[in-house]
Design an enzyme around this catalytic site. Sequence first.
Site, PDB file in Angstrom:
ATOM      1  N   VAL A 127      20.232   1.195   0.110  1.00  0.00           N
ATOM      2  CA  VAL A 127      19.819   2.313   0.979  1.00  0.00           C
ATOM      3  C   VAL A 127      19.126   3.363   0.123  1.00  0.00           C
ATOM      4  O   VAL A 127      19.659   3.788  -0.902  1.00  0.00           O
ATOM      5  CB  VAL A 127      21.034   2.980   1.674  1.00  0.00           C
ATOM      6  CG1 VAL A 127      20.554   4.068   2.641  1.00  0.00           C
ATOM      7  CG2 VAL A 127      21.879   1.970   2.405  1.00  0.00           C
ATOM      8  N   GLY A 182       0.305  -2.500   1.361  1.00  0.00           N
ATOM      9  CA  GLY A 182       1.454  -3.275   0.882  1.00  0.00           C
ATOM     10  C   GLY A 182       2.788  -2.625   1.199  1.00  0.00           C
ATOM     11  O   GLY A 182       3.816  -3.066   0.702  1.00  0.00           O
ATOM     12  N   GLU A 185       5.453  -5.234   5.707  1.00  0.00           N
ATOM     13  CA  GLU A 185       5.376  -6.695   5.592  1.00  0.00           C
ATOM     14  C   GLU A 185       4.343  -7.199   6.595  1.00  0.00           C
ATOM     15  O   GLU A 185       3.999  -6.502   7.548  1.00  0.00           O
ATOM     16  CB  GLU A 185       6.736  -7.315   5.979  1.00  0.00           C
ATOM     17  CG  GLU A 185       7.932  -6.702   5.321  1.00  0.00           C
ATOM     18  CD  GLU A 185       8.104  -7.159   3.891  1.00  0.00           C
ATOM     19  OE1 GLU A 185       7.585  -8.234   3.549  1.00  0.00           O
ATOM     20  OE2 GLU A 185       8.730  -6.423   3.119  1.00  0.00           O
ATOM     21  N   LYS A 200      20.745   0.234   7.247  1.00  0.00           N
ATOM     22  CA  LYS A 200      21.015   1.295   6.274  1.00  0.00           C
ATOM     23  C   LYS A 200      21.996   2.334   6.830  1.00  0.00           C
ATOM     24  O   LYS A 200      22.873   2.807   6.098  1.00  0.00           O
ATOM     25  CB  LYS A 200      19.692   1.939   5.852  1.00  0.00           C
ATOM     26  CG  LYS A 200      18.834   0.977   5.009  1.00  0.00           C
ATOM     27  CD  LYS A 200      17.413   1.466   4.841  1.00  0.00           C
ATOM     28  CE  LYS A 200      16.605   0.586   3.914  1.00  0.00           C
ATOM     29  NZ  LYS A 200      15.162   0.886   3.944  1.00  0.00           N
TER      30      LYS A 200
HETATM   31  N1  HSE Z   1      10.880  -1.957   4.291  1.00  0.00           N
HETATM   32  C1  HSE Z   1      11.694  -0.967   3.688  1.00  0.00           C
HETATM   33  C2  HSE Z   1      11.069   0.409   3.887  1.00  0.00           C
HETATM   34  C3  HSE Z   1      11.829  -1.265   2.219  1.00  0.00           C
HETATM   35  O1  HSE Z   1       9.916   0.476   4.306  1.00  0.00           O
HETATM   36  O2  HSE Z   1      11.739   1.410   3.712  1.00  0.00           O
HETATM   37  C4  HSE Z   1      12.938  -0.541   1.519  1.00  0.00           C
HETATM   38  O3  HSE Z   1      14.198  -0.843   2.030  1.00  0.00           O
END
Ligand code: HSE
Length: 407
Positions: A127, A182, A185, A200
Amino acid sequence: MKKIAVIGFGVVGGGVVSLTDENAAMIREASGDDVYVKYILDLRDFPDSPYADRVIHDVNIIINDPEIDLVVETMGGVNPALAFSSAALKAGKHVVTSNKELVAKHGEELMRLADENGVAYLYEASVGGGIPLIRSIRTSLASDTVTAVRGILNGTTNYILTRMRDGGISFEEALAEAQQLGYAEKDPSADIHGFDAQRKIMILTAVATGVIVNEADVYTETMSKLTTADIDAAKRLGGAVRLIGSFVREGDGVSVSVCPRIVDGKNPLAHVDDVYNAVSAVTSLTGDVMYYGRGAGRYPTAGAVISDVTAALSGAYKTESNRTWKKAPAGFVRPFAESKNRMYIRVSDASVQEVMDAARLLFGDVTEVPGTPAGVAEFVTPILAEEAAAKAIAALPGTVESVLRLL
Ligand code: HSE
């Protein structure tokens, strides 16, 4: 010398391996010994890596090697990370992870397994990336009671919301930008639909209370339906839309949720931009406490993993609170329908006068939003229980375009 293995040689795992060399002296001081990465487990080979000769493909080499004191799990996902972590703990090896999905869904059993085998299962990096958050709650706040946590726990969605506000662009355009950079995803579902933040806030709730709640009990709302009209309304209200993960102690239970909210401009969370994360906690002794920083990325996250490596190897973890979690008993999580919020509501396809008259009758003392564009009605309700608000919303004339909770 302590020998460790890293499973998952991706962005974070790669950062952990290189930090063990780059920061070797600091790590020695914090761990009480030299730390050497003996194995790197991955499906792939890395012929060009300076660590190519340490890459293996069979987890049993790690599990069966008595020289390995600790396993760093940076694979992500539940399978096979759960089986690998369980096997390592049963073999008496500490496990350190950045895998929030695994910690949220199986942390309770993994921590119990760690305890039974006299080792640690630690998850600082799961987290808030590099923000020193979990250990702070488990050590510095150990004699305080965290009564609430509200946070921006996902960097990707915070970047999207920041770009929608500053660039005046749509959700889809901002998401495409986040993907190009980037941050998001290719399949951004876990971020935009709130599942990443849900995991989280489940972890933070457990860190603070010692009780892990079921994901099905965490009200979780997507932020993918937000429009530029929502972002604009938040600006006119003097705040900003943020995806907020929240837990609040209520009696002997908690209320837990993840949803986009209009955060008041006086709240520092309204000013947390780009990919940054921030967590605002309320404690009974100190009142408001805030944590802010990079919630993702190679070195922030790898640094958090290393802090757990040193806590495990030095034995410092033994003095941390809530080393094991309990499963939430029935009724521990309050039904979201009972939670109370102020709400921003936008209505079209009806005369503004008609909507505002109905709103006053249905909600009581509503506040009009300044600068409302022609053809729509916008107002903010007083604090109302979700269930009552839903009934009143259904009785409004016209088309309800948007409902957003305030923070
Ligand atoms: N995909 C998550 C974010 C990565 O954008 O916060 C970190 O946990």
